[in-house]
Design an enzyme around this catalytic site. Structure first.
Site, PDB file in Angstrom:
ATOM      1  N   GLU A 159       0.318   7.982  -8.930  1.00  0.00           N
ATOM      2  CA  GLU A 159       1.605   8.294  -8.316  1.00  0.00           C
ATOM      3  C   GLU A 159       2.408   9.244  -9.195  1.00  0.00           C
ATOM      4  O   GLU A 159       3.160  10.087  -8.693  1.00  0.00           O
ATOM      5  CB  GLU A 159       2.392   6.997  -8.083  1.00  0.00           C
ATOM      6  CG  GLU A 159       1.735   6.053  -7.087  1.00  0.00           C
ATOM      7  CD  GLU A 159       2.373   4.686  -7.077  1.00  0.00           C
ATOM      8  OE1 GLU A 159       3.177   4.404  -8.006  1.00  0.00           O
ATOM      9  OE2 GLU A 159       2.094   3.897  -6.156  1.00  0.00           O
ATOM     10  N   GLU A 172      14.093  -6.559   7.129  1.00  0.00           N
ATOM     11  CA  GLU A 172      12.950  -5.702   6.832  1.00  0.00           C
ATOM     12  C   GLU A 172      13.038  -4.381   7.576  1.00  0.00           C
ATOM     13  O   GLU A 172      13.894  -4.188   8.446  1.00  0.00           O
ATOM     14  CB  GLU A 172      11.633  -6.413   7.192  1.00  0.00           C
ATOM     15  CG  GLU A 172      11.056  -7.252   6.062  1.00  0.00           C
ATOM     16  CD  GLU A 172      10.608  -6.410   4.874  1.00  0.00           C
ATOM     17  OE1 GLU A 172      10.544  -5.167   5.006  1.00  0.00           O
ATOM     18  OE2 GLU A 172      10.335  -6.988   3.810  1.00  0.00           O
TER      19      GLU A 172
END
Length: 299
Positions: free
Chosen positions: A64, A113
């Site tokens: 990443e 969420e």
């Protein structure tokens, strides 16, 4: 900017830990097959591009940090953790170091969420903290997820769309665009493709199910549809998707327990169903006699 360090008590400093194999390269396994605790470091408040790269569903072993450096067009400055060898962004606001306990879980949530609904909570493994470092007067960054669109959905849309596009092209498919609209709560992938042969939409769906398990809906459209213009997408769905031939249901299938339409039993077992929405013209149709010509002032 200076940083300070504390050594929290092992009995009271805990955090829930939920990590994917792609970001952790898997847990350490002992010779007898049992899981052992493994070290972890969490960076809170890294720079925006590093946070964006962290949402990308990369392959196991891909960095990443390398992606973040590519977006910056210069390397991300890293420093070593105090209690392990993990490197972290040097400019992060807060660094949490500890170990994930394989046999200890505790309830986390319920939380709102990215789907726009609250989850009942779940039981992740516990991360026992060993050290905390931070900048002077650190800023605690966070995301407040709920009904779309939020920052999490935008980041996920960008990185996942790019990653799925890369995978489909690696399989040699004539993909001309991939988009997960943030407005759909990251529960729909739209793929634009040149339909060179029959059932190509089914091939697309099968590959996406393999690289992004739990994606409940995949829509495939012809390459004359602007997938970033949702008006064109909904028109393609309404006009070109046959109610029988254009829909394929896969059941059972792997499912993300956060998906709202799943039953309690399906959430508990991460099993549900997925759908292919084929909005492409059948390749056996004659373009001269069978495919209706488009009528638009833009053409």
């Amino acid at each position: 900017t200076c940083s300070c360090t504390t050594s929290p008590s092992k009995s009271c400093m805990r955090a829930g830990a939920s990590a994917s194999p792609a970001s952790t390269n898997g847990a350490r396994i002992s010779c007898c097959g049992a899981w052992t605790a493994w070290s972890t470091t969490i960076a809170v408040g890294a720079d925006p591009l590093s946070c964006l790269a962290a949402t990308a569903p990369l392959k196991s072993g891909e960095s990443e940090v390398d992606y973040a450096g590519g977006l910056h067009q210069f390397p991300v400055e890293l420093v070593k953790s105090l209690t392990n060898d993990i490197l972290v962004p040097a400019q992060a606001e807060i660094i949490l170091e500890g170990e994930i306990l394989p046999d200890t879980k505790m309830q986390e949530g319920p939380f709102g969420e990215y789907t726009g609904y609250r989850t009942p909570g779940y039981y992740p493994r516990v991360c026992r903290l060993k050290a905390i470092t931070h900048r002077n007067n650190p800023i605690l960054t966070f995301t407040n997820m709920g009904m779309p669109v939020d920052d999490s959905g935008i980041c996920w849309s960008m990185t996942t769309s790019a990653e799925i596009s890369r995978h489909l092209k690696e399989y040699g498919l004539p993909v001309t665009g991939v988009f997960s609209p943030p407005e759909t709560g990251n529960m729909l992938i739209i793929v634009r493709i040149r339909t060179l042969y029959g059932n190509i939409a089914h091939v697309v769906k099968n590959i996406i199910s393999a690289i992004e398990p739990g994606m409940p809906k995949v829509m495939v459209v012809d390459d004359d549809v602007d997938i970033y213009n949702l008006n064109e997408v909904w028109h393609a769905f309404a006009a070109k998707c046959h109610p029988v031939r254009g829909i394929r249901i896969q059941e059972p299938d792997l499912a993300n327990p956060l998906i709202p339409f799943l039953s309690t039993e399906e959430r508990d077992h991460a099993r549900g169903a997925s759908m292919l929405i084929d909005c492409t013209w059948p390749t056996e149709w004659s373009k001269k006699n069978d495919v209706p010509p488009r009528i638009s002032f833009q053409e």
